[in-house]
Design a protein around this motif. Structure first.
Motif, PDB file in Angstrom:
ATOM      1  N   ILE A  41      -8.773 -32.247   8.532  1.00  0.00           N
ATOM      2  CA  ILE A  41      -8.872 -30.852   8.938  1.00  0.00           C
ATOM      3  C   ILE A  41     -10.338 -30.469   8.791  1.00  0.00           C
ATOM      4  N   ALA A  42     -10.944 -29.972   9.863  1.00  0.00           N
ATOM      5  CA  ALA A  42     -12.364 -29.628   9.834  1.00  0.00           C
ATOM      6  C   ALA A  42     -12.543 -28.135   9.571  1.00  0.00           C
ATOM      7  N   ARG A  64     -23.063 -21.857   9.858  1.00  0.00           N
ATOM      8  CA  ARG A  64     -22.257 -20.726  10.291  1.00  0.00           C
ATOM      9  C   ARG A  64     -22.482 -20.572  11.791  1.00  0.00           C
ATOM     10  N   LEU A  65     -21.403 -20.366  12.545  1.00  0.00           N
ATOM     11  CA  LEU A  65     -21.493 -20.294  13.996  1.00  0.00           C
ATOM     12  C   LEU A  65     -20.962 -18.960  14.500  1.00  0.00           C
ATOM     13  N   SER A  66     -21.637 -18.410  15.504  1.00  0.00           N
ATOM     14  CA  SER A  66     -21.065 -17.262  16.193  1.00  0.00           C
ATOM     15  C   SER A  66     -19.898 -17.741  17.038  1.00  0.00           C
ATOM     16  N   LEU A  67     -19.081 -16.812  17.476  1.00  0.00           N
ATOM     17  CA  LEU A  67     -17.829 -17.177  18.123  1.00  0.00           C
ATOM     18  C   LEU A  67     -18.031 -18.007  19.377  1.00  0.00           C
ATOM     19  N   ASP A  68     -19.052 -17.707  20.171  1.00  0.00           N
ATOM     20  CA  ASP A  68     -19.276 -18.476  21.387  1.00  0.00           C
ATOM     21  C   ASP A  68     -19.557 -19.942  21.078  1.00  0.00           C
ATOM     22  N   LEU A  69     -20.381 -20.182  20.050  1.00  0.00           N
ATOM     23  CA  LEU A  69     -20.683 -21.565  19.673  1.00  0.00           C
ATOM     24  C   LEU A  69     -19.504 -22.218  18.954  1.00  0.00           C
ATOM     25  N   ALA A  70     -18.734 -21.417  18.230  1.00  0.00           N
ATOM     26  CA  ALA A  70     -17.560 -21.956  17.536  1.00  0.00           C
ATOM     27  C   ALA A  70     -16.546 -22.512  18.531  1.00  0.00           C
ATOM     28  N   VAL A  71     -16.379 -21.828  19.648  1.00  0.00           N
ATOM     29  CA  VAL A  71     -15.448 -22.307  20.674  1.00  0.00           C
ATOM     30  C   VAL A  71     -15.906 -23.658  21.216  1.00  0.00           C
ATOM     31  N   HIS A  72     -17.206 -23.776  21.485  1.00  0.00           N
ATOM     32  CA  HIS A  72     -17.742 -25.058  21.968  1.00  0.00           C
ATOM     33  C   HIS A  72     -17.598 -26.153  20.918  1.00  0.00           C
ATOM     34  N   GLN A  73     -17.842 -25.801  19.657  1.00  0.00           N
ATOM     35  CA  GLN A  73     -17.706 -26.788  18.578  1.00  0.00           C
ATOM     36  C   GLN A  73     -16.269 -27.254  18.447  1.00  0.00           C
ATOM     37  N   ALA A  74     -15.333 -26.322  18.527  1.00  0.00           N
ATOM     38  CA  ALA A  74     -13.920 -26.678  18.429  1.00  0.00           C
ATOM     39  C   ALA A  74     -13.519 -27.625  19.551  1.00  0.00           C
ATOM     40  N   GLY A  81     -11.452 -36.307  18.667  1.00  0.00           N
ATOM     41  CA  GLY A  81     -10.223 -36.824  18.067  1.00  0.00           C
ATOM     42  C   GLY A  81      -9.735 -36.043  16.866  1.00  0.00           C
ATOM     43  N   ILE A  82     -10.487 -35.021  16.443  1.00  0.00           N
ATOM     44  CA  ILE A  82     -10.052 -34.166  15.343  1.00  0.00           C
ATOM     45  C   ILE A  82      -8.932 -33.273  15.848  1.00  0.00           C
ATOM     46  N   THR A  83      -7.843 -33.209  15.111  1.00  0.00           N
ATOM     47  CA  THR A  83      -6.653 -32.508  15.611  1.00  0.00           C
ATOM     48  C   THR A  83      -6.445 -31.132  15.001  1.00  0.00           C
ATOM     49  N   ALA A  84      -7.185 -30.786  13.939  1.00  0.00           N
ATOM     50  CA  ALA A  84      -6.955 -29.505  13.268  1.00  0.00           C
ATOM     51  C   ALA A  84      -8.255 -28.944  12.719  1.00  0.00           C
ATOM     52  N   ILE A  85      -8.388 -27.616  12.776  1.00  0.00           N
ATOM     53  CA  ILE A  85      -9.525 -26.925  12.166  1.00  0.00           C
ATOM     54  C   ILE A  85      -8.996 -25.819  11.264  1.00  0.00           C
ATOM     55  N   LEU A  86      -9.810 -25.436  10.285  1.00  0.00           N
ATOM     56  CA  LEU A  86      -9.469 -24.374   9.347  1.00  0.00           C
ATOM     57  C   LEU A  86     -10.574 -23.332   9.414  1.00  0.00           C
ATOM     58  N   LEU A  87     -10.232 -22.116   9.827  1.00  0.00           N
ATOM     59  CA  LEU A  87     -11.217 -21.080  10.095  1.00  0.00           C
ATOM     60  C   LEU A  87     -11.471 -20.190   8.881  1.00  0.00           C
ATOM     61  N   PHE A  88     -12.764 -19.897   8.660  1.00  0.00           N
ATOM     62  CA  PHE A  88     -13.216 -18.926   7.674  1.00  0.00           C
ATOM     63  C   PHE A  88     -14.203 -17.994   8.373  1.00  0.00           C
ATOM     64  N   ALA A 120      -9.208 -21.782  24.736  1.00  0.00           N
ATOM     65  CA  ALA A 120     -10.111 -22.829  25.221  1.00  0.00           C
ATOM     66  C   ALA A 120      -9.600 -24.229  24.917  1.00  0.00           C
ATOM     67  N   VAL A 121      -8.937 -24.392  23.760  1.00  0.00           N
ATOM     68  CA  VAL A 121      -8.483 -25.719  23.322  1.00  0.00           C
ATOM     69  C   VAL A 121      -7.036 -25.601  22.842  1.00  0.00           C
ATOM     70  N   PRO A 122      -6.098 -25.440  23.762  1.00  0.00           N
ATOM     71  CA  PRO A 122      -4.703 -25.191  23.345  1.00  0.00           C
ATOM     72  C   PRO A 122      -4.074 -26.322  22.553  1.00  0.00           C
ATOM     73  N   GLY A 123      -4.581 -27.544  22.708  1.00  0.00           N
ATOM     74  CA  GLY A 123      -4.004 -28.673  21.989  1.00  0.00           C
ATOM     75  C   GLY A 123      -4.499 -28.829  20.568  1.00  0.00           C
ATOM     76  N   LEU A 124      -5.444 -28.007  20.157  1.00  0.00           N
ATOM     77  CA  LEU A 124      -6.009 -28.074  18.808  1.00  0.00           C
ATOM     78  C   LEU A 124      -5.173 -27.236  17.856  1.00  0.00           C
ATOM     79  N   THR A 125      -4.836 -27.780  16.687  1.00  0.00           N
ATOM     80  CA  THR A 125      -4.118 -27.026  15.666  1.00  0.00           C
ATOM     81  C   THR A 125      -5.107 -26.130  14.932  1.00  0.00           C
ATOM     82  N   VAL A 126      -4.864 -24.825  14.996  1.00  0.00           N
ATOM     83  CA  VAL A 126      -5.772 -23.847  14.385  1.00  0.00           C
ATOM     84  C   VAL A 126      -5.114 -23.266  13.142  1.00  0.00           C
ATOM     85  N   MET A 127      -5.803 -23.414  12.006  1.00  0.00           N
ATOM     86  CA  MET A 127      -5.352 -22.883  10.725  1.00  0.00           C
ATOM     87  C   MET A 127      -6.309 -21.782  10.298  1.00  0.00           C
ATOM     88  N   THR A 128      -5.785 -20.777   9.605  1.00  0.00           N
ATOM     89  CA  THR A 128      -6.613 -19.642   9.206  1.00  0.00           C
ATOM     90  C   THR A 128      -6.559 -19.415   7.707  1.00  0.00           C
TER      91      THR A 128
END
Length: 338
Positions: A41-42, A64-74, A81-88, A120-128
């Motif tokens: 989990i990234a 730290r990334l602004s939202l526009d860059l965060a979307v590109h990073q995700a 190949g990373i399947t999940a991210i954890l947002l702060f 932008a990335v519907p196949g990515l598991t997003v955790m908050t």
């Protein structure tokens, strides 16, 4: 020496441990644990603004990334190949208060980040992350009354916060606060509001650790008074961690987490043997920073120490690992398979 002349209880030389280690192909074939991209989990730190990429001084190569860059990073991480991210999220001081008002803002930074990334990335598991410290004028994980962090009032806010994240599209909410009873209340709130498929990753055994410093630099969320020892766990305790994990499992947690990682691998093992849900471990900012600092001094091989640390978490029983090394680890694992 012939077999009949062998009088050693160990069976030597009939039994030689090194036979299975003699070649790389043998070692690979017989490895008991392996790392893969799906293990990770990234974590991602999001800040306000546009085209913002701010370095974190105590976490070299992390930003730290602004939202526009965060979307590109995700999107880039998912393609890797990373399947999940954890947002702060990093919340400006002007939006902080003692009630967690901004945490419930349907158009807040966290909610907008979830929406944009899932679109932008519907196949990515997003955790908050679900906790009040980024939103609190006191820097604590709960509402403060008369100098005390109050439990039940905080839990009510956390439940509403979780529903807000689910409504935005979060796949999992991850309560990191360590308030009593919050998993059950969050589960009931999600069900009542039509989100039965939203998972809960419970920080079940989160210790009052000295390894969180760089993370607090990243979000500027250090407590404004006292410490977090009335709700985070005593590093001396293992049985308590098992009890907390079992309680969270019983209240509806879909995964339980141990945090930090390397100093608490015995806790990971104890929890793994006591619950039936998947177990996560957080390879925290201080663990990352130590390896980075030692590597910069030339005292450690950064890549070798990184992979060994992550493998140790897996060996201890972790099913998934939240780690700032996720991208680098996946790239190295890909290279090793070519």
């Amino acid at each position: 020496m012939t077999p009949t002349e062998n009088h050693f209880p160990s069976g030597f030389p009939l039994s030689r441990g090194r036979r299975n280690r003699y070649q790389q192909s043998r070692r690979t074939m017989l490895a008991e644990h392996r790392l893969s991209a799906s293990d990770f989990i990234a974590p991602m730190f999001i800040t306000e603004g546009a085209e913002v990429k701010e370095p974190i001084s105590s976490m070299p190569d992390y930003h730290r990334l602004s939202l526009d860059l965060a979307v590109h990073q995700a999107a880039s991480w998912h393609e890797l190949g990373i399947t999940a991210i954890l947002l702060f999220v990093m919340v400006p001081d002007a939006k902080k208060d003692n009630e967690g008002t901004e945490a419930l803002n349907e158009n807040g930074l966290m909610q907008m980040a979830v929406k944009r990334i899932k679109e932008a990335v519907p196949g990515l598991t997003v955790m908050t992350d679900v906790a009040l410290d980024p939103y609190s004028s006191y820097g604590h994980d709960g509402v403060v009354r008369d100098g005390r962090i109050v439990n039940d009032e905080t839990v009510d806010v956390l439940a509403r916060m979780s529903v807000s994240h689910a409504r935005a599209g979060a796949d999992y909410v991850a309560p990191s606060d360590m308030m009593d009873g919050r998993i059950g209340e969050i589960r009931l709130a999600l069900e009542a509001n039509g989100f039965p498929d939203t998972g809960i990753l419970a920080y079940s055994a989160k210790y009052a650790s000295g390894f969180y410093g760089p993370f607090r630099d990243a979000l500027e969320s250090a407590p404004g008074f006292g410490d977090k020892k009335t709700y985070q766990m005593d590093p001396a305790n293992v049985r308590e961690a098992v009890r907390e994990a079992r309680m969270d499992e019983g209240e509806g947690a879909d995964m339980v987490m141990v945090k930090p990682g390397l100093p608490y691998l015995d806790v990971v093992r104890a929890v793994r043997e006591s619950v039936r849900v998947p177990v996560a471990v957080y390879n925290v900012s201080g663990e990352y920073a130590m390896i980075k600092a030692a590597a910069e001094k030339g005292w450690l091989d950064e890549e070798a120490a990184m992979l060994e640390s992550l493998l140790a978490c897996k060996r201890a029983g972790a099913d998934v690992i939240a780690t700032y090394w996720a991208e680098k680890a996946v790239r190295l694992l890909r290279e090793s398979q070519k």
